[in-house]
Design a protein around this motif. Structure first.
Motif, PDB file in Angstrom:
ATOM      1  N   GLU A 149       0.814  -1.209   0.000  1.00 13.25           N
ATOM      2  CA  GLU A 149       0.000   0.000   0.000  1.00 13.25           C
ATOM      3  C   GLU A 149       0.856   1.270   0.000  1.00 13.25           C
ATOM      4  OE1 GLU A 149      -2.571  -0.408   3.338  1.00 13.25           O
ATOM      5  OE2 GLU A 149      -3.608  -2.164   2.529  1.00 13.25           O
ATOM      6  N   GLY A 150       1.995   1.220   0.677  1.00 15.61           N
ATOM      7  CA  GLY A 150       2.842   2.411   0.751  1.00 15.61           C
ATOM      8  C   GLY A 150       4.058   2.344  -0.153  1.00 15.61           C
ATOM      9  N   PHE A 151       4.034   1.425  -1.152  1.00 20.68           N
ATOM     10  CA  PHE A 151       5.193   1.184  -2.021  1.00 20.68           C
ATOM     11  C   PHE A 151       5.672   2.471  -2.702  1.00 20.68           C
ATOM     12  CE2 PHE A 151       7.209   0.202  -6.038  1.00 20.68           C
ATOM     13  CZ  PHE A 151       8.047  -0.862  -5.740  1.00 20.68           C
ATOM     14  N   ILE A 152       6.981   2.705  -2.617  1.00 21.15           N
ATOM     15  CA  ILE A 152       7.593   3.832  -3.324  1.00 21.15           C
ATOM     16  C   ILE A 152       8.538   3.295  -4.408  1.00 21.15           C
ATOM     17  CG2 ILE A 152       9.068   5.869  -3.136  1.00 21.15           C
ATOM     18  CD1 ILE A 152       8.132   6.124  -0.217  1.00 21.15           C
ATOM     19  N   ARG A 153       9.541   2.569  -3.979  1.00 26.28           N
ATOM     20  CA  ARG A 153      10.537   1.994  -4.888  1.00 26.28           C
ATOM     21  C   ARG A 153      11.006   0.653  -4.344  1.00 26.28           C
ATOM     22  NH1 ARG A 153      11.533   4.509  -9.932  1.00 26.28           N
ATOM     23  NH2 ARG A 153      11.153   6.726  -9.689  1.00 26.28           N
ATOM     24  N   ALA A 154      11.612  -0.139  -5.227  1.00 24.89           N
ATOM     25  CA  ALA A 154      12.249  -1.384  -4.806  1.00 24.89           C
ATOM     26  C   ALA A 154      13.719  -1.335  -5.195  1.00 24.89           C
ATOM     27  CB  ALA A 154      11.582  -2.585  -5.465  1.00 24.89           C
ATOM     28  N   GLU A 155      14.570  -1.597  -4.206  1.00 23.49           N
ATOM     29  CA  GLU A 155      15.990  -1.796  -4.505  1.00 23.49           C
ATOM     30  C   GLU A 155      16.130  -3.248  -4.963  1.00 23.49           C
ATOM     31  OE1 GLU A 155      17.936  -0.933  -0.849  1.00 23.49           O
ATOM     32  OE2 GLU A 155      17.552   1.229  -0.955  1.00 23.49           O
ATOM     33  N   VAL A 156      16.683  -3.452  -6.153  1.00 22.73           N
ATOM     34  CA  VAL A 156      16.675  -4.779  -6.765  1.00 22.73           C
ATOM     35  C   VAL A 156      18.058  -5.142  -7.282  1.00 22.73           C
ATOM     36  CG1 VAL A 156      15.597  -6.264  -8.505  1.00 22.73           C
ATOM     37  CG2 VAL A 156      14.299  -4.354  -7.543  1.00 22.73           C
ATOM     38  N   PHE A 157      18.478  -6.353  -6.970  1.00 22.49           N
ATOM     39  CA  PHE A 157      19.606  -6.969  -7.677  1.00 22.49           C
ATOM     40  C   PHE A 157      19.347  -8.462  -7.703  1.00 22.49           C
ATOM     41  CE2 PHE A 157      20.718  -6.449  -3.250  1.00 22.49           C
ATOM     42  CZ  PHE A 157      21.384  -7.612  -2.866  1.00 22.49           C
ATOM     43  N   SER A 158      20.043  -9.174  -8.563  1.00 24.09           N
ATOM     44  CA  SER A 158      19.721 -10.588  -8.741  1.00 24.09           C
ATOM     45  C   SER A 158      20.674 -11.474  -7.946  1.00 24.09           C
ATOM     46  CB  SER A 158      19.777 -10.981 -10.226  1.00 24.09           C
ATOM     47  OG  SER A 158      21.115 -11.118 -10.654  1.00 24.09           O
ATOM     48  N   TYR A 159      20.167 -12.638  -7.601  1.00 29.73           N
ATOM     49  CA  TYR A 159      20.983 -13.636  -6.907  1.00 29.73           C
ATOM     50  C   TYR A 159      22.229 -13.971  -7.725  1.00 29.73           C
ATOM     51  CZ  TYR A 159      22.457 -18.271  -5.368  1.00 29.73           C
ATOM     52  OH  TYR A 159      23.206 -19.352  -4.961  1.00 29.73           O
ATOM     53  N   LEU A 181      24.837 -11.305  -7.542  1.00 29.20           N
ATOM     54  CA  LEU A 181      25.510 -11.306  -6.237  1.00 29.20           C
ATOM     55  C   LEU A 181      26.534 -12.424  -6.166  1.00 29.20           C
ATOM     56  CD1 LEU A 181      25.809 -10.291  -3.329  1.00 29.20           C
ATOM     57  CD2 LEU A 181      23.942 -11.835  -2.686  1.00 29.20           C
ATOM     58  N   MET A 182      26.179 -13.594  -6.648  1.00 30.04           N
ATOM     59  CA  MET A 182      27.126 -14.715  -6.613  1.00 30.04           C
ATOM     60  C   MET A 182      28.340 -14.430  -7.492  1.00 30.04           C
ATOM     61  SD  MET A 182      25.988 -16.941  -4.473  1.00 30.04           S
ATOM     62  CE  MET A 182      25.241 -15.596  -3.520  1.00 30.04           C
ATOM     63  N   GLU A 238      30.168  -4.936  -4.485  1.00 26.10           N
ATOM     64  CA  GLU A 238      30.650  -5.226  -5.839  1.00 26.10           C
ATOM     65  C   GLU A 238      29.502  -5.229  -6.849  1.00 26.10           C
ATOM     66  OE1 GLU A 238      33.824  -5.699  -7.257  1.00 26.10           O
ATOM     67  OE2 GLU A 238      34.203  -4.615  -5.386  1.00 26.10           O
ATOM     68  N   VAL A 239      28.318  -5.643  -6.392  1.00 22.58           N
ATOM     69  CA  VAL A 239      27.137  -5.569  -7.260  1.00 22.58           C
ATOM     70  C   VAL A 239      26.895  -4.117  -7.658  1.00 22.58           C
ATOM     71  CG1 VAL A 239      24.621  -5.827  -7.350  1.00 22.58           C
ATOM     72  CG2 VAL A 239      26.024  -7.663  -6.403  1.00 22.58           C
ATOM     73  N   LYS A 240      26.965  -3.224  -6.679  1.00 26.11           N
ATOM     74  CA  LYS A 240      26.766  -1.802  -6.948  1.00 26.11           C
ATOM     75  C   LYS A 240      27.886  -1.270  -7.832  1.00 26.11           C
ATOM     76  CE  LYS A 240      24.229  -0.806  -2.667  1.00 26.11           C
ATOM     77  NZ  LYS A 240      24.214  -0.068  -1.380  1.00 26.11           N
TER      78      LYS A 240
END
Length: 314
Positions: A261-271, A274-275, A282-284
């Motif tokens: 209901e209060g969604f603004i944004r999602a910080e997203v990266f994939s598994y 990351l591996m 390092e992902v960033k």
């Protein structure tokens, strides 16, 4: 279990690790001709609550365990059970059509057009079932699908067929159907009782790439159109289950309704990213960390952190 959860926990070392759960309910075998006799009320109620069905078929020979039908014949057993499911639905559809016809004959119905639309829909169902076509194969509109949501038609439920073969049997070549699997039931049971290291050795000796239970769970997710996403941190690493095609807010809603209901944004990266990178930093650094809005469609293996505005207190 999903090995990705274990690897994420090894990186973040959380206080708590929570895996997704898949529940399988064993209703034992159906007697031959159960569809003609009619399924019992308790059995129908149990089947109706299931999201999907798994038909486990004996395909191994063992003289000390007689087959109820006198011989091991997987094709026969598969056909018999599917015929029973079809017959159950056919009887239910015929009863519905009789009730609709009675309503029209009595007259005084408030919405004659609605009853006629239902008649047309259930006539299509009857034609498909009479032609031995399960209802899951019938193309339905969104409106028709909604109209049938309250009916526990068994052949509308997705079906996975599992052939239980002997320890030394070669896996049979299955037909082109997507949702079929062969496994060595007794061997798999022995493996499940071993430690991870001993299980790995056992699998290598039998030249088995992975336990069939994992393959069955993956097929179950495919069968139901589900996927996993993850939340990670020092407090908790957790796997969540969501329908494929779900948006980021819908995925957030699986965590808590306030997040949707209060969604603004999602910080997203994939598994996988990351591996490959080894750490979130390092992902960033490699530009694989993204901020996504409400239109983002969640993907299997996404790692999400939800930015939201807490809803006002009522």
């Amino acid at each position: 279990s999903d090995e990705r959860v274990d690897r994420l926990s090894a990186i973040f070392k959380p206080k708590k690790t929570i895996r997704a759960q898949v529940t399988y309910a064993d209703i034992a075998g159906l007697e031959e001709g159960a569809g003609k006799a009619g399924f019992s009320g308790p059995l129908l109620n149990q089947l109706a609550t299931m999201d999907g069905l798994i038909h486990v078929i004996r395909a191994f020979e063992n003289p000390s365990i007689p087959h109820p039908s006198g011989s091991v014949n997987p094709a026969r057993d598969k056909s018999n059970v599917e015929a029973d499911l079809l017959l159950n639905d056919l009887v239910a559809v015929e009863r519905k059509l009789e009730r609709l016809a009675d309503d029209l004959r009595k007259g005084g119905v408030k919405d004659k057009a609605l009853i006629q639309r239902e008649q047309a829909l259930f006539t299509r169902l009857h034609e498909a079932l009479s032609a031995e076509k399960p209802l899951r194969e019938l193309a339905l509109t969104t409106e028709e699908d909604k109209a049938l949501s309250s009916y526990a038609f068994l052949t509308r439920k997705p079906l996975l067929t599992v052939f239980n073969i002997g320890d030394d049997d070669k896996e049979p070549e299955l037909s082109g159907a997507s949702f079929q699997l062969a496994l060595r039931g007794r061997l798999e049971m022995d493996i499940a009782q071993l430690s991870p290291d001993d299980a790995a050795t056992f699998l290598a000796e039998y030249n088995i790439a992975e336990p069939s239970l994992r393959r069955m769970i993956r097929l179950s997710y495919d069968l139901l159109g589900l996927q996993s996403f993850f939340t990670v941190g020092e407090d908790e690493v957790r796997a969540w289950t969501v329908k494929r095609g779900a948006t980021a807010p819908e995925a957030a809603g699986e965590i808590h309704t306030d997040l949707r209901e209060g969604f603004i944004r999602a910080e997203v990266f994939s598994y996988d990213d990351l591996m490959n990178a080894g750490s979130v930093a390092e992902v960033k650094h490699h530009g694989k960390f993204r901020l996504e809005g409400k239109e983002h469609v969640a993907k299997d293996g996404d790692i999400l952190n939800i930015r939201f505005s807490p809803p006002a207190k009522k």
